[in-house]
Design a protein around this motif. Structure first.
Motif, PDB file in Angstrom:
ATOM      1  N   LEU A  92      16.329  32.153  13.863  1.00  0.00           N
ATOM      2  CA  LEU A  92      14.920  32.701  14.143  1.00  0.00           C
ATOM      3  C   LEU A  92      14.673  33.766  15.321  1.00  0.00           C
ATOM      4  O   LEU A  92      15.595  33.473  16.252  1.00  0.00           O
ATOM      5  N   PRO A  93      13.968  34.485  15.016  1.00  0.00           N
ATOM      6  CA  PRO A  93      13.467  35.507  16.298  1.00  0.00           C
ATOM      7  C   PRO A  93      12.629  34.673  17.269  1.00  0.00           C
ATOM      8  O   PRO A  93      11.840  33.876  17.016  1.00  0.00           O
ATOM      9  N   MET A  94      12.702  35.085  18.642  1.00  0.00           N
ATOM     10  CA  MET A  94      11.912  34.539  19.614  1.00  0.00           C
ATOM     11  C   MET A  94      10.502  35.031  19.371  1.00  0.00           C
ATOM     12  O   MET A  94      10.204  36.074  19.084  1.00  0.00           O
ATOM     13  N   LYS A  95       9.486  33.827  19.301  1.00  0.00           N
ATOM     14  CA  LYS A  95       8.048  34.128  19.184  1.00  0.00           C
ATOM     15  C   LYS A  95       7.282  33.881  20.523  1.00  0.00           C
ATOM     16  O   LYS A  95       7.669  32.907  21.169  1.00  0.00           O
ATOM     17  N   LYS A  96       6.485  34.783  20.890  1.00  0.00           N
ATOM     18  CA  LYS A  96       5.557  34.898  22.053  1.00  0.00           C
ATOM     19  C   LYS A  96       4.769  33.514  22.013  1.00  0.00           C
ATOM     20  O   LYS A  96       4.356  32.714  23.197  1.00  0.00           O
ATOM     21  N   ASN A  97       4.283  32.917  20.839  1.00  0.00           N
ATOM     22  CA  ASN A  97       3.253  31.714  20.906  1.00  0.00           C
ATOM     23  C   ASN A  97       3.938  30.409  20.896  1.00  0.00           C
ATOM     24  O   ASN A  97       3.482  29.403  20.731  1.00  0.00           O
ATOM     25  N   ASN A  98       5.162  30.532  20.996  1.00  0.00           N
ATOM     26  CA  ASN A  98       5.983  29.067  21.114  1.00  0.00           C
ATOM     27  C   ASN A  98       7.185  29.307  22.408  1.00  0.00           C
ATOM     28  O   ASN A  98       8.362  28.921  22.098  1.00  0.00           O
ATOM     29  N   LEU A  99       6.679  29.848  23.450  1.00  0.00           N
ATOM     30  CA  LEU A  99       7.817  30.084  24.471  1.00  0.00           C
ATOM     31  C   LEU A  99       8.321  28.711  24.986  1.00  0.00           C
ATOM     32  O   LEU A  99       9.538  28.779  25.421  1.00  0.00           O
ATOM     33  N   GLU A 100       7.416  27.826  24.930  1.00  0.00           N
ATOM     34  CA  GLU A 100       8.094  26.346  25.509  1.00  0.00           C
ATOM     35  C   GLU A 100       9.463  25.922  24.697  1.00  0.00           C
ATOM     36  O   GLU A 100      10.514  25.586  25.187  1.00  0.00           O
TER      37      GLU A 100
END
Length: 384
Positions: free
Chosen positions: A198-206
């Motif tokens: 999975l790529p990192m997503k800004k809306n799930n930084l936690e």
């Protein structure tokens, strides 16, 4: 006669920033760091290393003109065989006598603090910023990377500094052929239904801060001088990075829901910051927004790469790299990737970099000077 001034007032702080800008004004590869980025390192309210250490900055003047500058510091976070202090943010005219005067001043200051050696040029902070002396590859520096004239190597070594470890930066074109070793590993692991990327997503930084912390602490914290990260601090770092995170270039691999590997990359901010001349006021912030929109950034920087121990040597690194590479080729403008420095004491990471068919494009060096000149010098021990 050289006069020493401790940096204390706003005029001295400004001169600490302006001297290197004047020194490198004719060097086309020099990129001025953001003034605020440098100043924050020396702000006790912003730099946690002041809690466990001490730092002073000095200007050196001859005939009322600045001929050098340096920061000298101690930190209990920097554990070595002998008590070792640090020097950094060193700049100097091309004159060995002046450099020797600066180094002697640092040595005397550190000896009064009970130190038995000094390392430099290093940062009063983490190793990911302003660490090491450039000794090969005098090209535009990456964001938060030291840049210096070639003659600095002579200044350090003529004084008696010796290389404690070399820092290697590896580069490869994004669209170059991926090693067959990685493609085989990708084909093997993609058949495992428990494995996903999975790529990192800004809306799930936690979530990604939690996963980053878990992988990092398992893969790296027990190595050498590594230390455990705390999830809340990683999350804070991710939130700070949020405006510059590119959602196509940082990747995590999972076994079912368990994070087992990560590959963290960022755009090279210096490709934009080089147009700001060290400033970051309101005008520069608007200019940066314009640059990000209309000025293509073709270089990304590899910051952290890790695989947890139980999944090492099973091809997960190849799976992650090939999965991420296929994606970013389609969704970004990046054409070059450079791996942030890897210590020559870390043969495992060097092997991964070499398998990627990279080439070393620049070298930095962390130097050490032992105050007892009769004591045997030892390089950084290897990380196995």
């Amino acid at each position: 006669m050289i006069i020493v001034e401790e940096v204390q007032d706003k005029y001295q702080r400004k001169e600490f920033l302006e001297f290197p800008a004047r020194l490198y004004q004719h060097d086309k590869n020099y990129i001025r760091p953001l003034d605020q980025h440098i100043e924050d390192i020396f702000d006790p309210e912003k730099n946690k290393f002041f809690r466990e250490g001490e730092c002073k900055r000095f200007l050196f003047k001859k005939n009322n003109k600045t001929v050098g500058k340096v920061a000298v510091f101690i930190s209990s976070c920097y554990q070595q065989e002998q008590p070792t202090g640090g020097i950094g943010f060193f700049d100097c005219i091309h004159d060995q006598e002046t450099a020797n005067f600066i180094f002697d001043h640092c040595k005397n200051w550190l000896q009064k603090k009970g130190m038995e050696a000094m390392d430099g040029p290093i940062n009063f902070g983490e190793r990911d910023k302003f660490w090491g002396l450039l000794i090969e590859g005098f090209i535009e520096p990456l964001f938060a990377m030291n840049y210096n004239f070639p003659y600095y190597k002579e200044l350090f070594e003529s004084y008696g500094f010796q290389i404690y470890f070399e820092q290697l930066c590896f580069t490869r074109p994004i669209f170059a052929e991926v090693s067959r070793v990685f493609t085989i590993a990708y084909e093997r692991n993609k058949r495992n239904p428990a494995i996903s990327a999975l790529p990192m997503k800004k809306n799930n930084l936690e979530k990604f801060a939690r996963d980053f912390t878990e992988v990092y602490n398992k893969a790296w914290a027990s190595h050498g001088e590594g230390k455990y990260l705390e999830e809340n601090k990683v999350l804070k770092m991710f939130k700070t990075m949020k405006p510059i995170i590119n959602e196509h270039i940082s990747w995590f691999v999972y076994e079912n829901e368990k994070p087992i590997a990560m590959w963290i990359n960022l755009p090279d901010l210096n490709q934009w910051f080089k147009y700001l001349n060290g400033k970051f006021g309101i005008f520069e912030k608007f200019k940066l927004l314009w640059l990000k929109r209309f000025k293509k950034n073709n270089k990304m920087v590899g910051l952290v790469f890790g695989v947890i121990p139980e999944w090492q040597k099973k091809g997960i690194d190849g799976y992650m790299i090939w999965e991420g590479t296929q994606h970013l080729r389609k969704h970004t403008d990046f054409t070059i990737t450079e791996l942030q420095w890897i210590g020559d004491f870390n043969p495992k990471m060097i092997k991964i970099a070499e398998t990627l068919d990279t080439k070393v494009t620049r070298k930095l060096a962390t130097y050490r000077y032992l105050f007892d000149r009769n004591k045997p010098f030892e390089r950084h021990p290897p990380v196995l």
